[in-house]
Write a protein that holds these residues in place. Structure first.
Motif, short mmCIF file in Angstrom:
data_model
loop_
_atom_site.label_atom_id
_atom_site.label_comp_id
_atom_site.label_asym_id
_atom_site.label_seq_id
_atom_site.Cartn_x
_atom_site.Cartn_y
_atom_site.Cartn_z
N VAL A 160 31.32 27.37 -21.86
CA VAL A 160 30.31 28.01 -22.70
C VAL A 160 29.91 29.35 -22.13
O VAL A 160 29.76 30.34 -22.88
CB VAL A 160 29.09 27.08 -22.87
CG1 VAL A 160 27.92 27.84 -23.51
CG2 VAL A 160 29.45 25.87 -23.71
N ASP A 161 29.73 29.43 -20.81
CA ASP A 161 29.38 30.71 -20.18
C ASP A 161 30.45 31.77 -20.44
O ASP A 161 30.15 32.92 -20.76
CB ASP A 161 29.19 30.52 -18.67
CG ASP A 161 27.91 29.81 -18.30
OD1 ASP A 161 26.99 29.77 -19.14
OD2 ASP A 161 27.82 29.29 -17.18
N LYS A 162 31.70 31.37 -20.29
CA LYS A 162 32.81 32.31 -20.52
C LYS A 162 32.86 32.76 -21.97
O LYS A 162 33.01 33.95 -22.26
CB LYS A 162 34.13 31.64 -20.12
CG LYS A 162 35.36 32.53 -20.34
CD LYS A 162 36.63 31.80 -19.94
CE LYS A 162 37.86 32.67 -20.22
NZ LYS A 162 39.12 31.95 -19.86
N ASP A 163 32.70 31.80 -22.89
CA ASP A 163 32.75 32.15 -24.32
C ASP A 163 31.55 33.00 -24.73
O ASP A 163 31.66 33.87 -25.61
CB ASP A 163 32.81 30.88 -25.16
CG ASP A 163 34.16 30.18 -25.06
OD1 ASP A 163 35.11 30.79 -24.52
OD2 ASP A 163 34.26 29.01 -25.50
N THR A 164 30.39 32.74 -24.11
CA THR A 164 29.21 33.57 -24.38
C THR A 164 29.49 35.03 -24.05
O THR A 164 29.17 35.94 -24.83
CB THR A 164 28.01 33.07 -23.57
OG1 THR A 164 27.70 31.72 -23.94
CG2 THR A 164 26.78 33.95 -23.80
N GLU A 165 30.08 35.25 -22.90
CA GLU A 165 30.40 36.61 -22.47
C GLU A 165 31.36 37.28 -23.46
O GLU A 165 31.18 38.45 -23.83
CB GLU A 165 31.01 36.58 -21.07
CG GLU A 165 31.28 37.95 -20.47
CD GLU A 165 31.80 37.88 -19.05
OE1 GLU A 165 32.26 38.93 -18.55
OE2 GLU A 165 31.76 36.79 -18.44
N GLY B 19 30.04 22.41 -25.32
CA GLY B 19 31.16 22.08 -24.45
C GLY B 19 30.77 22.03 -23.00
O GLY B 19 29.60 21.84 -22.65
N ASP B 20 31.73 22.23 -22.13
CA ASP B 20 31.48 22.33 -20.70
C ASP B 20 30.73 23.63 -20.41
O ASP B 20 31.02 24.66 -21.02
CB ASP B 20 32.81 22.30 -19.95
CG ASP B 20 32.65 22.53 -18.46
OD1 ASP B 20 32.26 21.59 -17.76
OD2 ASP B 20 32.91 23.68 -18.03
N LYS B 21 29.78 23.59 -19.45
CA LYS B 21 28.94 24.77 -19.22
C LYS B 21 29.76 25.99 -18.81
O LYS B 21 29.50 27.10 -19.28
CB LYS B 21 27.87 24.49 -18.18
CG LYS B 21 26.89 25.66 -18.01
CD LYS B 21 25.80 25.37 -17.03
CE LYS B 21 24.79 26.52 -16.99
NZ LYS B 21 25.40 27.82 -16.68
N ASP B 22 30.74 25.81 -17.93
CA ASP B 22 31.54 26.96 -17.51
C ASP B 22 32.27 27.57 -18.69
O ASP B 22 32.36 28.81 -18.81
CB ASP B 22 32.55 26.53 -16.43
CG ASP B 22 31.87 26.21 -15.10
OD1 ASP B 22 30.72 26.66 -14.91
OD2 ASP B 22 32.49 25.51 -14.28
N ASP C 238 36.25 33.36 -32.29
CA ASP C 238 37.42 32.50 -32.07
C ASP C 238 37.45 32.05 -30.62
O ASP C 238 38.27 32.51 -29.81
CB ASP C 238 38.69 33.26 -32.45
CG ASP C 238 39.94 32.37 -32.36
OD1 ASP C 238 39.77 31.13 -32.35
OD2 ASP C 238 41.06 32.92 -32.30
N VAL C 239 36.52 31.15 -30.28
CA VAL C 239 36.41 30.65 -28.91
C VAL C 239 36.45 29.12 -28.95
O VAL C 239 36.10 28.49 -29.95
CB VAL C 239 35.12 31.13 -28.22
CG1 VAL C 239 35.12 32.64 -28.06
CG2 VAL C 239 33.89 30.69 -29.02
N ALA C 240 36.82 28.53 -27.84
CA ALA C 240 37.06 27.09 -27.79
C ALA C 240 35.80 26.26 -28.00
O ALA C 240 35.85 25.16 -28.55
CB ALA C 240 37.71 26.72 -26.46
N THR C 241 34.65 26.78 -27.55
CA THR C 241 33.42 25.97 -27.60
C THR C 241 32.58 26.23 -28.84
O THR C 241 31.47 25.73 -28.95
CB THR C 241 32.56 26.23 -26.35
OG1 THR C 241 32.13 27.61 -26.36
CG2 THR C 241 33.32 25.92 -25.07
N LEU C 242 33.10 26.99 -29.80
CA LEU C 242 32.32 27.30 -31.00
C LEU C 242 31.97 26.03 -31.77
O LEU C 242 32.84 25.23 -32.11
CB LEU C 242 33.08 28.25 -31.91
CG LEU C 242 32.36 28.62 -33.21
CD1 LEU C 242 31.17 29.52 -32.93
CD2 LEU C 242 33.32 29.28 -34.19
#
Length: 436
Positions: free
Chosen positions: A420-425, A415-418, A381-385
């Motif tokens: 995506v990085d946050k959602d990856t974590e 999405g935006d790289k930042d 449940d993340v914004a960039t999924l």
């Protein structure tokens, strides 16, 4: 697009034949390809290869005949990779149903072996027949690429520990080395060997064993272990004109297991793109998709240089890379391009951008231990999924991940790289397999 092609076959009553395309062994992005075919072409015939003895983990990606028929396609069964019988079936269907066959498209590595033979017999666009084996056998592939003056890993066929040791001495190789099935796919049967014990185990797994393509292998392919960063350069060829479409950089663990693949801008890697284009030509790719995997090293100026081939596939890239490229580059439709290319149409007149408009990441979810799964934790449940897929379920008995196909699942973010990085974590922190 395809409906603008000329030369449709006609019956004696002058009724125009309906254009049709043939898809062989639908695996990679088959739903997207079929949907696009339905919008561009009158009819679709699908050739399945049911008696190819693939491992279970590969078979799970294949649609059933019933699922294909529900999509409104005509299904043909190809047995024993019999090109003659399959081509005859296609010709008879075309005659009976007043179809004008326009192209033959591979959607798997196994299909690459037969698709150009079928197309050539039907007098349809195809890749060079004299290099058919170089587009599947990793040893012959590297021979063909090396013959064009391009760097490849040192390699040779071996069938025992003695021949491995003798070849290592002859090629001045030291551990680590790579041992793989010559006609493998999707990173299966690829072993990074740190010592003689590893090499012995790899040879036992490969030689005189059933390979990922359903054949018994008499030899393993010994390769130099290449250092550097791994990239995938995806290409599309129209009537011999090959162009880059999208590019990816892989992140791996210390044990060389895949962690993620990030989209990147091909314009930032001119030397790697030029190398990939020459690789495609070296193995005779004149139409359709190509997926070139290579390694390169970073020089003192931060540029990636000195590329060397891992392998090339004459097909769409797996792992939803085509779907993700379509999401990242709004002007690009890889599925329409694939169909039109195999039907002999030229590149579109409009300029196709290859610069990603957003950031895309493909996350690999590993299985860290063997056992029976009693629970799965994963928060997507993340914004960039964009999408996700779990390959395992509660109750499955699983082994430790050794290749892409044996991962527990995958997640794709756009999405935006930042972001995506946050959602990856967050995704990786939430992921856990619980065992009995």
């Amino acid at each position: 697009l395809l409906h603008g092609a000329s030369g449709f076959a006609t019956h004696s009553d002058s009724m125009p034949a309906m254009p049709a395309v043939v898809i062989v062994d639908p695996v990679t992005d088959w739903r997207h390809v079929l949907e696009t075919c339905n919008s561009l072409v009158g009819r679709v015939i699908v050739v399945q290869m049911p008696d190819v003895d693939l491992p279970d983990k590969f078979q799970s990606f294949q649609p059933t005949s019933e699922a294909l028929i529900e999509q409104g396609v005509h299904v043909v069964q190809m047995y024993q990779r019999d090109v003659f019988s399959t081509t005859r079936q296609l010709q008879l269907i075309a005659k009976d149903e007043n179809l004008d066959l326009k192209g033959v498209i591979p959607l798997s590595e196994v299909a690459v072996e037969v698709v150009d033979l079928i197309a050539s017999t039907l007098d349809l666009p195809h890749n060079r027949l004299d290099l058919t084996t170089a587009r599947r056998d990793k040893g012959l592939m590297k021979d063909a690429v090396s013959a064009h003056g391009l760097r490849v890993a040192k390699h040779a066929r071996v069938d025992s520990m003695k021949s491995t040791e003798d070849t290592m001495l002859k090629l001045s190789l030291h551990y680590p080395i790579v041992l793989k099935t010559p006609s493998g796919m999707s990173t299966s049967d690829v072993y990074i060997c740190m010592d003689e014990q590893d090499a012995t185990a790899a040879l036992e797994a490969i030689v005189q064993s059933l390979g990922p393509d359903g054949r018994i292998e008499s030899h393993a392919l010994l390769e130099e272990y290449l250092v550097g960063t791994e990239f995938a350069v995806n290409l599309m060829a129209f009537e011999g004109s090959v162009r880059v479409t999208d590019m990816w950089v892989y992140k791996k663990t210390a044990s060389a297991r895949y962690q993620s693949a990030d989209i990147c801008n091909p314009d930032d890697f001119p030397e790697l793109v030029a190398y990939a284009l020459r690789v495609a030509r070296a193995v005779g790719i004149r139409i359709g998709a190509a997926h070139v995997e290579l390694k390169a090293i970073k020089d003192g100026d931060g540029r990636y240089v000195d590329p060397a081939l891992i392998e090339v596939g004459a097909r769409l890239s797996g792992g939803r890379k085509s779907e993700m490229a379509k999401a990242a580059v709004s002007s690009w439709n890889p599925f329409a391009a694939l169909i039109n290319s195999h039907c002999g149409l030229p590149w579109p007149n409009e300029s196709v951008s290859r610069t990603p408009e957003c950031f895309v990441r493909h996350i690999f979810l590993p299985i860290e231990r063997a056992g029976r799964i009693s629970g799965i934790s994963l928060d997507t449940d993340v914004a960039t999924l964009h999408s996700s897929a779990m390959m395992v379920k509660i109750g499955d008995k699983v082994a430790v991940t050794t290749d892409i196909i044996s991962c527990a699942g995958f997640v794709w973010l756009v999405g935006d790289k930042d972001a995506v990085d946050k959602d990856t974590e967050n995704i990786l922190d939430s992921f856990e397999l619980i065992f009995d």
